[in-house]
Design a protein around this motif. Sequence first.
Motif, PDB file in Angstrom:
ATOM      1  N   VAL A  82     -53.967  11.175 -36.852  1.00  0.00           N
ATOM      2  CA  VAL A  82     -55.407  11.432 -36.986  1.00  0.00           C
ATOM      3  C   VAL A  82     -56.192  10.128 -36.869  1.00  0.00           C
ATOM      4  N   PHE A  83     -55.668   9.051 -37.453  1.00  0.00           N
ATOM      5  CA  PHE A  83     -56.348   7.762 -37.372  1.00  0.00           C
ATOM      6  C   PHE A  83     -56.424   7.281 -35.922  1.00  0.00           C
ATOM      7  N   ARG A  84     -55.322   7.395 -35.179  1.00  0.00           N
ATOM      8  CA  ARG A  84     -55.331   6.975 -33.775  1.00  0.00           C
ATOM      9  C   ARG A  84     -56.298   7.823 -32.958  1.00  0.00           C
ATOM     10  N   LEU A  85     -56.347   9.112 -33.256  1.00  0.00           N
ATOM     11  CA  LEU A  85     -57.272   9.997 -32.555  1.00  0.00           C
ATOM     12  C   LEU A  85     -58.722   9.616 -32.848  1.00  0.00           C
ATOM     13  N   LEU A  86     -59.023   9.333 -34.097  1.00  0.00           N
ATOM     14  CA  LEU A  86     -60.378   8.913 -34.460  1.00  0.00           C
ATOM     15  C   LEU A  86     -60.743   7.579 -33.814  1.00  0.00           C
ATOM     16  N   CYS A  87     -59.795   6.670 -33.756  1.00  0.00           N
ATOM     17  CA  CYS A  87     -60.048   5.384 -33.092  1.00  0.00           C
ATOM     18  C   CYS A  87     -60.346   5.582 -31.612  1.00  0.00           C
ATOM     19  N   ARG A  88     -59.602   6.467 -30.972  1.00  0.00           N
ATOM     20  CA  ARG A  88     -59.846   6.740 -29.549  1.00  0.00           C
ATOM     21  C   ARG A  88     -61.228   7.334 -29.350  1.00  0.00           C
ATOM     22  N   TRP A  89     -61.627   8.243 -30.232  1.00  0.00           N
ATOM     23  CA  TRP A  89     -62.951   8.856 -30.099  1.00  0.00           C
ATOM     24  C   TRP A  89     -64.070   7.851 -30.311  1.00  0.00           C
ATOM     25  N   THR A  90     -63.900   6.945 -31.262  1.00  0.00           N
ATOM     26  CA  THR A  90     -64.972   6.005 -31.551  1.00  0.00           C
ATOM     27  C   THR A  90     -65.107   4.921 -30.494  1.00  0.00           C
ATOM     28  N   LYS A  91     -64.040   4.637 -29.746  1.00  0.00           N
ATOM     29  CA  LYS A  91     -64.136   3.653 -28.660  1.00  0.00           C
ATOM     30  C   LYS A  91     -64.932   4.197 -27.491  1.00  0.00           C
TER      31      LYS A  91
END
Length: 92
Positions: A82-91
Amino acid sequence: MATSRLSDQERRVLEEIERALSRDRRLDRRLRTLSPPPRPRVRTAASLLAVSVTLMVTGIVTSEPGVIWAFAAVWPVTLCTVFRLLCRWTKG
Protein backbone atom coordinates in the motif's frame (compact mmCIF):
# COMPACT_ATOMS: atom_id res chain seq x y z
CA MET A 1 19.19 26.97 -6.48
CA ALA A 2 21.60 28.35 -9.04
CA THR A 3 22.60 26.09 -11.89
CA SER A 4 26.22 26.25 -12.86
CA ARG A 5 27.77 25.23 -16.13
CA LEU A 6 30.64 22.81 -16.20
CA SER A 7 34.05 24.11 -17.09
CA ASP A 8 35.96 22.63 -20.02
CA GLN A 9 38.20 20.69 -17.66
CA GLU A 10 35.22 19.24 -15.78
CA ARG A 11 33.60 18.25 -19.07
CA ARG A 12 36.80 16.50 -20.21
CA VAL A 13 37.04 14.61 -16.91
CA LEU A 14 33.42 13.49 -17.20
CA GLU A 15 33.98 12.36 -20.80
CA GLU A 16 37.00 10.32 -19.69
CA ILE A 17 34.95 8.68 -16.95
CA GLU A 18 32.15 7.90 -19.42
CA ARG A 19 34.62 6.38 -21.89
CA ALA A 20 36.15 4.23 -19.16
CA LEU A 21 32.72 3.06 -17.99
CA SER A 22 31.54 2.31 -21.53
CA ARG A 23 34.57 0.01 -22.04
CA ASP A 24 33.58 -2.08 -19.01
CA ARG A 25 31.58 -4.92 -20.59
CA ARG A 26 30.49 -6.51 -17.31
CA LEU A 27 29.07 -3.22 -16.04
CA ASP A 28 27.35 -2.61 -19.36
CA ARG A 29 25.75 -6.08 -19.29
CA ARG A 30 24.61 -5.65 -15.70
CA LEU A 31 23.07 -2.26 -16.44
CA ARG A 32 21.23 -3.60 -19.50
CA THR A 33 19.80 -6.55 -17.60
CA LEU A 34 18.53 -4.48 -14.68
CA SER A 35 14.79 -4.23 -14.63
CA PRO A 36 12.71 -2.00 -12.42
CA PRO A 37 10.96 -3.72 -9.54
CA PRO A 38 7.36 -4.68 -10.27
CA ARG A 39 4.82 -2.06 -9.39
CA PRO A 40 2.03 -2.97 -7.03
CA ARG A 41 -1.40 -2.92 -8.56
CA VAL A 42 -4.55 -1.63 -6.96
CA ARG A 43 -6.16 -5.08 -7.04
CA THR A 44 -3.15 -6.63 -5.31
CA ALA A 45 -3.14 -4.00 -2.58
CA ALA A 46 -6.91 -4.27 -2.10
CA SER A 47 -6.73 -8.06 -1.92
CA LEU A 48 -3.90 -7.99 0.62
CA LEU A 49 -5.78 -5.42 2.66
CA ALA A 50 -8.94 -7.54 2.63
CA VAL A 51 -7.01 -10.65 3.67
CA SER A 52 -5.23 -8.73 6.43
CA VAL A 53 -8.45 -7.30 7.85
CA THR A 54 -10.12 -10.71 7.68
CA LEU A 55 -7.19 -12.36 9.48
CA MET A 56 -7.10 -9.59 12.07
CA VAL A 57 -10.81 -9.87 12.87
CA THR A 58 -10.65 -13.66 12.89
CA GLY A 59 -7.59 -13.58 15.14
CA ILE A 60 -9.29 -11.22 17.57
CA VAL A 61 -12.48 -13.31 17.69
CA THR A 62 -10.92 -16.78 17.88
CA SER A 63 -7.48 -16.11 19.42
CA GLU A 64 -6.09 -18.97 17.33
CA PRO A 65 -2.28 -18.81 17.18
CA GLY A 66 -2.21 -19.93 13.54
CA VAL A 67 -4.49 -17.10 12.47
CA ILE A 68 -2.52 -14.57 14.49
CA TRP A 69 0.75 -15.76 12.93
CA ALA A 70 -0.80 -15.62 9.46
CA PHE A 71 -1.87 -12.03 10.14
CA ALA A 72 1.64 -11.25 11.41
CA ALA A 73 3.07 -12.57 8.14
CA VAL A 74 0.61 -10.83 5.80
CA TRP A 75 0.36 -7.43 7.52
CA PRO A 76 3.91 -6.12 6.76
CA VAL A 77 3.58 -7.16 3.12
CA THR A 78 0.27 -5.32 2.96
CA LEU A 79 1.74 -2.17 4.47
CA CYS A 80 4.68 -2.17 2.06
CA THR A 81 2.44 -2.75 -0.95
CA VAL A 82 0.00 0.00 0.00
CA PHE A 83 2.87 2.38 0.79
CA ARG A 84 4.52 1.75 -2.59
CA LEU A 85 1.18 2.25 -4.32
CA LEU A 86 0.61 5.55 -2.51
CA CYS A 87 4.13 6.69 -3.38
CA ARG A 88 3.51 5.92 -7.05
CA TRP A 89 0.25 7.87 -7.00
CA THR A 90 1.79 10.90 -5.33
CA LYS A 91 4.67 11.09 -7.82
CA GLY A 92 2.05 11.61 -10.48
